[in-house]
Design an enzyme around this catalytic site. Structure first.
Site, mmCIF file in Angstrom:
data_model
loop_
_atom_site.group_PDB
_atom_site.id
_atom_site.type_symbol
_atom_site.label_atom_id
_atom_site.label_comp_id
_atom_site.label_asym_id
_atom_site.label_seq_id
_atom_site.Cartn_x
_atom_site.Cartn_y
_atom_site.Cartn_z
ATOM 1 N N ASP A 218 0.699 -1.265 0.441
ATOM 2 C CA ASP A 218 0.288 0.395 0.145
ATOM 3 C C ASP A 218 0.907 1.114 -0.115
ATOM 4 O O ASP A 218 1.927 1.509 0.468
ATOM 5 C CB ASP A 218 -0.921 0.187 1.032
ATOM 6 C CG ASP A 218 -1.583 0.786 1.245
ATOM 7 O OD1 ASP A 218 -2.955 1.030 0.434
ATOM 8 O OD2 ASP A 218 -1.852 2.193 2.404
ATOM 9 N N GLU A 267 14.282 -15.628 0.569
ATOM 10 C CA GLU A 267 14.952 -16.299 2.029
ATOM 11 C C GLU A 267 13.450 -17.670 1.722
ATOM 12 O O GLU A 267 13.925 -18.516 2.499
ATOM 13 C CB GLU A 267 14.566 -15.811 3.493
ATOM 14 C CG GLU A 267 15.341 -14.968 3.248
ATOM 15 C CD GLU A 267 14.995 -14.013 4.697
ATOM 16 O OE1 GLU A 267 13.477 -14.731 5.890
ATOM 17 O OE2 GLU A 267 15.582 -13.360 5.245
HETATM 18 C C1 NOJ Z 1 -4.401 2.860 -0.979
HETATM 19 C C2 NOJ Z 1 -5.333 2.137 -0.874
HETATM 20 O O1 NOJ Z 1 -5.508 0.830 -1.546
HETATM 21 C C3 NOJ Z 1 -6.817 2.596 0.097
HETATM 22 O O2 NOJ Z 1 -7.834 2.451 -0.104
HETATM 23 C C4 NOJ Z 1 -6.214 3.063 1.655
HETATM 24 O O3 NOJ Z 1 -7.216 4.440 1.199
HETATM 25 C C5 NOJ Z 1 -4.392 4.302 0.611
HETATM 26 N N1 NOJ Z 1 -3.951 3.474 0.464
HETATM 27 C C6 NOJ Z 1 -4.417 4.596 2.362
HETATM 28 O O4 NOJ Z 1 -3.733 3.946 3.107
#
Ligand code: NOJ
Ligand code: CA
Length: 561
Positions: A218, A267
């Site tokens: 993310d 790993e």
């Molecule tokens: C990207 C994620 O896909 C989204 O849903 C989220 O709100 C933001 N990152 C923050 O984590």
């Protein structure tokens, strides 16, 4: 080895043990709270997923990417993680996670989990410790705390705004503030701190030991930050954003982190994979996708493109060139849990302001549903013919539209609250899936659903589509089965002798894909029709349609770029 020996052979059941499985995989994104609810509490759960493994196998996907399932107050749909090594009790248990993983593997389906490293939730034990500790303490050093401006620190350290609206700094008393690029419940971690780095390597190993095959990272572009004072103003932040030295975005040294992670991935046998969610321009993407880094990165170019042949062709060419450069394979994405579903985007006139459209509950302009579905199927079939990985979002195989008229009192997205209702947010693509044609939640669960399932979703239900050979679900199943049979090599040759509205290419073995973006039929190239996104007569490719053909493979021209 404790976890491993308890869990036994964690990759048993997978057909291919090779280390390159991810390069051309079809990955199906599950937003767990909206997929299938096994116990009727209104929230989709892990046993619900386990119960649908047969559906996923029949659909023909190679892997599942599971959006966050960790304990969370759901300030941001689970992207506010309280504990990275546990399961939210409303979604299941670690034992149920293992059962789900085993069932997926037994069906030959890999499992990718979401890792959220830019921020924890404000309920994470580290953040609670930070709040209870003094400024300058090691506990606060795990996050980004700063003294405020003004005599008593009563003003934020800078005028930065958060992604969901409102200021990016939150006061904690004593003139101290913490940084959150997203919601205030999502404090940003300090990735300059070795303890933070060590913690996430431990988390990656925790899931890899449990048999997880890969990770979706993310906000991969935002971990490294330069907070040297004086902090620049919001206006200055916008300048020169993609040079590698921006204070908050896409800094060059973010890749040091991913080089360390690569060592962790390696790993394991086969090495664990990763895909970066990095909202960076195409030319900065290869850094994330490097084999020494995460290995693959989302390409959102088609997701952001309008329905136009030359635009699609240019994006495809560019991304295949970038993939060759990085050694990764390309990724293709048309929908995910953050954007208006592609069946609806294509149903709206080009250039529609989607935020404004959502704000008016989807009333104006009226989507042309039939056209949206037609174009969505054509675009999907085109991307499934491309070299690289295709990432599908749950429900697109049913042709689900965006639910634009969710009432304000059911909305959950922090975007809605932080923008004081100016932006409706992303709930309309996160509505629970309709599995059955009847019942209060159309088979998602029992009586309740955490977001209401529209009554007219019965026409999209799995049950109703299974009975209809022309359904979108049947079309996805055929396309994925054919793709699995046809896919070899990672090259394509463009067919150049085609009308300007047509995008056509051949893959090794004479697998040809032809998309007519125009509004008039075009002649069908020679070959046997394998799959078509709308009915074909054997002579022409209808308007807004993709057709796959088996051709001799002799009539292509070398791809350049
Ligand atoms: C990207 C994620 O896909 C989204 O849903 C989220 O709100 C933001 N990152 C923050 O984590
Ligand atoms: Ca449930």
């Amino acid at each position: 080895m404790t976890a491993l020996s308890v869990l036994g052979n964690t990759t048993a059941g997978l057909p291919r043990q090779d280390a390159t499985w991810w390069r051309q995989a079809v990955v199906y994104q599950i937003y767990p709270r909206s997929f299938a609810d096994s116990n009727g509490d209104g929230i989709g759960d892990l046993p619900g997923i386990t119960g649908k493994v047969e559906y996923l196998r029949e659909l023909g996907v190679d892997a599942v990417w599971l959006s966050p399932f960790y304990p969370s107050a759901l300030a941001d749909g689970g992207y506010d993680v309280d504990d990275y090594r546990d399961v939210d009790p409303r979604i299941g248990t670690l034992a149920q996670f293992d059962e789900m993983r085993a069932a997926l593997h037994a069906a030959g389906i890999r499992l990718i989990v979401d890792i959220v490293p830019n921020h924890t939730s404000n309920r994470h034990v580290w953040f609670q410790q930070a709040l209870a500790s003094e400024p300058g303490s090691p506990e606060r050093e795990r996050y980004v705390f700063r003294r405020g401006l003004g005599e008593h620190g009563e003003l934020p350290p800078s005028d930065w705004t958060a992604a969901f609206g409102g200021p990016a700094w939150e006061p904690v008393g004593g003139g101290e503030w913490y940084l959150h690029l997203f919601a205030p419940e999502q404090p940003d971690l300090n990735w300059a701190n070795p303890e933070v780095r060590e913690e996430f390597r431990t988390t990656l190993r925790f899931w890899a030991d449990r048999g997880v095959d890969g990770f979706r990272i993310d906000v991969a572009h935002a971990l490294a930050k330069d907070l040297t004072e004086p902090l620049p103003s919001q206006a200055d932040l916008k300048a020169d954003i993609w040079g590698g030295a921006h204070p908050l975005e896409d800094r060059d040294e973010v890749h040091d982190i991913y080089r360390e992670w690569r060592q962790v991935f390696n790993e394991y046998d086969p090495p664990r994979t990763a895909v970066a969610e990095a909202w960076v321009p195409a030319h900065r993407r290869s850094r994330y996708a490097s084999p020494e880094g995460l290995g693959q990165a989302f390409n959102f170019d088609l997701l952001e493109a309008t329905w136009d042949g030359p635009t699609f062709a240019k994006i495809i060419d560019n991304n295949l060139a970038l993939a060759r450069e990085s050694g990764a394979s390309s990724t293709w994405v048309l929908s995910n849990h953050d954007v208006v579903r592609h069946a609806t985007r294509y149903a709206l006139p080009d250039g529609t302001d989607l935020e404004a459209w959502l704000r008016h509950d989807g009333a104006e302009p009226r989507p042309d549903e039939e056209r949206g579905r037609r174009r969505a199927r054509a675009a999907t079939l085109l991307t499934l013919a491309l070299p690289g990985s295709a990432y599908l979002y749950q429900g697109e195989e049913l042709g689900l539209p965006e639910v634009a008229d969710l009432p304000a009192d059911v909305l959950q997205d922090p975007t809605f609250f932080r923008s004081q209702g100016a932006q409706k947010g992303r709930d309309g693509c996160r509505v629970p899936l309709p599995w059955a044609s009847h019942g209060p939640t159309l088979g998602f669960g029992d009586e309740l659903a955490h977001l209401p399932v529209p009554a007219d979703f019965d026409r999209f239900s799995v049950e109703s589509q299974e009975a209809d050979p022309g359904s979108t679900l049947g079309f996805y199943r055929r396309a994925l089965a054919e793709r699995r049979r046809l896919q070899t090599g990672e090259t394509l040759e463009w067919l150049t002798n085609v009308p300007a509205t047509v995008v056509a290419f051949t893959r090794p073995g004479g697998w040809t894909s032809v998309t007519n973006f125009g509004s008039e039929p075009v002649p069908l190239p020679p070959g046997r029709v394998l799959v078509a996104s709308s009915p074909v007569d054997g002579r022409s490719v209808p308007a807004e349609t993709t057709v796959w053909l088996q051709s001799s493979g002799q009539n292509g021209t070398e791809q350049d770029g």
